[in-house]
Design a protein around this motif. Sequence first.
Motif, short mmCIF file in Angstrom:
data_model
loop_
_atom_site.label_atom_id
_atom_site.label_comp_id
_atom_site.label_asym_id
_atom_site.label_seq_id
_atom_site.Cartn_x
_atom_site.Cartn_y
_atom_site.Cartn_z
N GLU A 1 0.82 -1.20 0.00
CA GLU A 1 0.00 0.00 0.00
C GLU A 1 0.87 1.27 0.00
O GLU A 1 0.57 2.25 -0.70
CB GLU A 1 -0.90 -0.02 1.24
N TYR B 1 -7.28 -1.54 3.26
CA TYR B 1 -7.08 -2.67 4.17
C TYR B 1 -7.39 -2.29 5.62
O TYR B 1 -8.08 -2.98 6.33
CB TYR B 1 -5.64 -3.19 4.05
N ASP B 2 -6.87 -1.12 6.06
CA ASP B 2 -7.05 -0.72 7.46
C ASP B 2 -6.81 0.80 7.50
O ASP B 2 -5.71 1.26 7.19
CB ASP B 2 -6.04 -1.45 8.35
N GLU C 1 -6.54 3.25 9.79
CA GLU C 1 -5.52 3.91 10.60
C GLU C 1 -4.11 3.54 10.12
O GLU C 1 -3.20 4.37 10.13
CB GLU C 1 -5.68 3.59 12.10
N ARG C 2 -3.94 2.29 9.68
CA ARG C 2 -2.65 1.91 9.13
C ARG C 2 -2.34 2.74 7.89
O ARG C 2 -1.22 3.23 7.70
CB ARG C 2 -2.63 0.41 8.79
N ARG D 1 -1.13 6.09 8.88
CA ARG D 1 0.27 6.10 9.34
C ARG D 1 1.24 6.04 8.16
O ARG D 1 2.29 6.68 8.19
CB ARG D 1 0.51 4.95 10.34
N PHE D 2 0.85 5.29 7.11
CA PHE D 2 1.69 5.31 5.89
C PHE D 2 1.80 6.74 5.35
O PHE D 2 2.87 7.18 4.94
CB PHE D 2 1.09 4.40 4.80
N ARG E 1 -2.65 -10.69 7.65
CA ARG E 1 -2.46 -10.46 9.09
C ARG E 1 -1.02 -10.76 9.48
O ARG E 1 -0.46 -10.10 10.35
CB ARG E 1 -3.41 -11.34 9.90
#
Lengths: 445, 445
Positions: free
Chosen positions: A208, A230-231, A233-234, A237-238, B443
């Motif tokens: 990503e 996918y997520d 918050e992740r 952060r990227f 995961r």
Amino acid sequence: MVENSLLLTDLYQLSMLECYARYGMDATASFEFFVRKLPSRRGFLMAAGLEQLVAFLEGMHYSNEELDWLRESGLFAASFVDDLAELRFTGDLDAMPEGTIFFPDEPVVRVTAPLPEAQLVETRLVNLLHFQTVIASTAARMVLAAPGRQLIDFGLRRAHGAEAGLLAARAAYLAGFAGTATLAANRVFDIPVVGTMAHSFVQAHDDEAIAFERFARVRPNALTLLIDTYDTERGARFVANLAPRLAREGIAVKAVRLDSGDLAAHARAVRTILDEADLQNVRILVSGGLDDRALLSLCSSGAPIDGFGVGTSLTTAADAPALDCAYKLQEYAGRPRRKMSEGKVTWPGCKQVYRHYAADGTIAGDVVALLDETADGEALLHPVMRAGRRCGLLPRLAEARAHAATSLARLPAPLRRLQASGVSVRISDGLRSLADDMDRARRGS
Amino acid sequence: MVENSLLLTDLYQLSMLECYARYGMDATASFEFFVRKLPSRRGFLMAAGLEQLVAFLEGMHYSNEELDWLRESGLFAASFVDDLAELRFTGDLDAMPEGTIFFPDEPVVRVTAPLPEAQLVETRLVNLLHFQTVIASTAARMVLAAPGRQLIDFGLRRAHGAEAGLLAARAAYLAGFAGTATLAANRVFDIPVVGTMAHSFVQAHDDEAIAFERFARVRPNALTLLIDTYDTERGARFVANLAPRLAREGIAVKAVRLDSGDLAAHARAVRTILDEADLQNVRILVSGGLDDRALLSLCSSGAPIDGFGVGTSLTTAADAPALDCAYKLQEYAGRPRRKMSEGKVTWPGCKQVYRHYAADGTIAGDVVALLDETADGEALLHPVMRAGRRCGLLPRLAEARAHAATSLARLPAPLRRLQASGVSVRISDGLRSLADDMDRARRGS
């Protein structure tokens, strides 16, 4: 890209024209377009579609190729089809300017022309006015629901066909949207076009963060990154990691987009992540099945959202995809006409709408009166075409948009809060007594 | 009249293409179009729009004039716009034939092509498939609600633009409607066109009976008279008086149309008036704000109604004007892909749908399996295009309509009765285990 073929009509229009031709019924007729009642939850409507209607009327004719097809179809007498070659719109058009707020029973547009012309234009006139009015009215609620936020039309893919997508972008912009994702709407109507990226772009990369970085280098201007594949918050952060590196190359991340999950909660979490990385200038744009209620709820929750992408609920007007509207004969050969069908009785004669304002400038109420009555207040219908030609320049889209903004600002407070409370529309004494006279005459007949 | 400009797309599609071009991302991608869930009250959907999609893909390109505009817009690098001149669709298309019944989670269409092509087609592909599927699915319910009655599309004026009106006529005919009032739909799709008269025709005459007589003499074929402009039963008596005189001239009244009031009660009263005048052959057609529920209620009431004109609720699909549908990347460069966004998780990989039938021929259940799994049952997706060209002739509209009728006949009885009970759609073991593997891998990452 807006279709103008006169074959886009109901067969019965030409059937009636054939009959009018045979019996010499070409005296002047007046038809009015109006809405019978508001959809549930709605308190007002916004007029739209006039520019396309005028273009249609000005260019109205059958091409030689269409005339050939009509002849070959066997649907009509050959001599009638020959006469159709001469058909043009030679009449008058009076209308509320685009962006005007209106209410049920008020004529929005009046056509005055020889009966065959006024009859034939019905199908496409309703088609053009109805749809853009549906969308502008829906978009206006979203504009009121999300004050100060940037609203973008994302709806082309779920619009009902290509023309719907294009005209919905226009009607939404008229009502106060900031722009559209539809490229053609930029070309045809000069509406600001904006875009982000799709999930498929992120998915096509194995990583990503690499997807974000590549997109940033190729599309450094107005850079918006979609961070929920996918997520969420992740993804944020990227972005927080990537932004300082990009900044050193002179590339600024303008915004991130969230498209799923609890948008208010994600927006708060993402805001925190971005702020901690000193990215206060990165805006948060959200999308994903939003309608006016969702906008109202997200905005009133105080979630740190700077803009919304709105698709389906805008371009299909999913909560009210159609209006109970009509284009009805009001006068023919100098005599008023009235349809008496059960539940569909019309107010007869040619009419004007007069608007009254309260001391604070908001709409106090309207009066629908006969054209030849004297009445005070602001007359809402203006001359647009005379003898088949436009009277002057129509307002440009930007001007109509400014008029729409002014109109929305003058709504009474409950309507601005999207409550379905109404504005009083009074039927004038002259109009009531004409209707009563016609009823008596018919019962006596 | 079906627009094919490639500018009818979202800006972000071209933004992503510019990025794919820069990084050489042109490996093979597979996208699938599917519906996530049924609208409320609905138990099934009917696939439609494939013919227009194939025409769009076959003709897909940017014209020189569009390329000039793209260059001048400043939205993209000049070298990228130059490359767009060569862009064509060179991929494969697999799809359910038009008229096929389908359910959520089932791929309806799969595109397999170099990533940029498969990406760029998204907006218009969804726009074309979604809209006609919405309309065909809505029309199919009306067909089931009114067995043996003639259904006619009256909806152009309230359709969302011209293209919507035209394509709605097509989708409704596909699903089993008998015809349309839209003249252009007869020309473009050869759909039977039928027409009556408008209230304005009656109103423009001083005398309703004279209006009927004139119309009869000018339009003696397929003569339908609208009898509710002032009083339905009075209109029926005018017809009863007029018909014998017309018969002596060789003109037969085919039908009367009722458009207001209590349609069942009026139909009964009108039937009695007509029958007493020995006009058993004059059919009764009704219209006026009808939807599938109204059709069901009128038909089950036993009212003597022979046909229905359906407008707004058909062409805007007012009860479900949009579907929760998507076109998602399933595989890129030989690896399955999966979107994990909350509430929008997709089943990865390229898939096929296998249908199983009960002993009485009705649908027993479907299985969605990976393409490389072996499964029994009838495979619903068929090859439609290979390397950018259609594999063979597409079914003509009449053939697709016959397939739709067969498909409706094979619905389980509760679905034929319009109950929202579902058909079981099982996800194959192979598909579940691929999805689990991908989750674990992500995961772990």
